[in-house]
Design an enzyme around this catalytic site. Sequence first.
Site, short mmCIF file in Angstrom:
data_model
loop_
_atom_site.label_atom_id
_atom_site.label_comp_id
_atom_site.label_asym_id
_atom_site.label_seq_id
_atom_site.Cartn_x
_atom_site.Cartn_y
_atom_site.Cartn_z
CB CYS A 81 -0.94 0.01 1.21
SG CYS A 81 -0.08 0.08 2.80
CD GLN A 82 4.50 0.04 1.93
OE1 GLN A 82 4.04 -0.60 0.99
NE2 GLN A 82 4.70 -0.47 3.12
#
Length: 352
Positions: A81-82
């Site tokens: 998800c970064q």
Amino acid sequence: MKADATAVDLFCGVGGLTHGLETAGIPVAVGVDRDDECEHAYEANNEARFEQADVADLDAEQVSEWLDDGTVSVLAGCAPCQPFSNLNNAEDSSERDDWGLVRDFGNLVEEVEPGIVVMENVSELRNKPVYSDFVNTLWRAGYDVSFSVVECPDYGIPQDRKRIVVLASKYGPIELKGPTHSPSNYPTVRDAIGNGVVPEIDAGGVDENDPLHRSRTLEEQNIERIRQSKPGGTWRDWDPEIRLDCHTKESGQSFGSVYGRMQWDTTAPTITTQYYNYGSGRFGHPEQDRAISLREGAILQTFPPDYEFVEDEEDIHYQTVGRFVGNAVPVRLAEVVGETIVEHVENYNVAA
């Protein structure tokens, strides 16, 4: 009871999503992740097998074989998800390889055509073109699709964490079950790690019965800062001489949660990959003069208190375990997803 289903967990990490699905009765055949450091934790706590691979390189025929054991096939995953997180708003991530992982997931869905698809990610993803592309892929492939923006405390998870859950089914409309909690009975930090759930330790201390219940050593100045910190307070509670230089600048005025203490009777902040660092957010223990321990962070992510993250005590490294825990799907949220799938399959008599 187990459902007549088989799931494959893409981007499985140490098994947060898998553990929740299995708890809800969805057998998981294989978890896939390119990080081989996740293998021990994944297999030690779950019935599924770990496969080290990059999802971009997976062969659709192989994935189909893994899904062949049940009447209902479930392809699930949470791409890293970064690139989408609001913690990275200042970063131009348009060229990052991670963006393509959601598209790789969509390509596998098109080729494998599982009965049910699950994707969990940060809520910011829904504002990105890659999310629209993924949903359009599902619609074109004939799925009923729903998405839910989830406030984790609504499902009994004791932390402020907002996620998006996409569910898609070949069998009919599917939607995540409704909340199980409301603000009046949200689980708190005290519920999760207070009341003797874990013993007291000092900064730099380790519980002799649980080597994962360890807290990082603090320098003397940080010991003084946390001693002067009030639960839910800010650095403004400190004596001026121990404040950081950034606090004297206008740009640092709003960072009140950094070096802060949690509060016993509220939910915890979002557990990030750096939750073991006192200075990385409001990760100070509500009462003891230390940052929360590796185990306490895992419990706040709703991992069972005995979840095994490393094979040997000498393998415990803060950065590694922090990455394992912070990147995981909260186990309770995954369990809710599994319960939703079980009810969906029963409602449509899929296995009949």
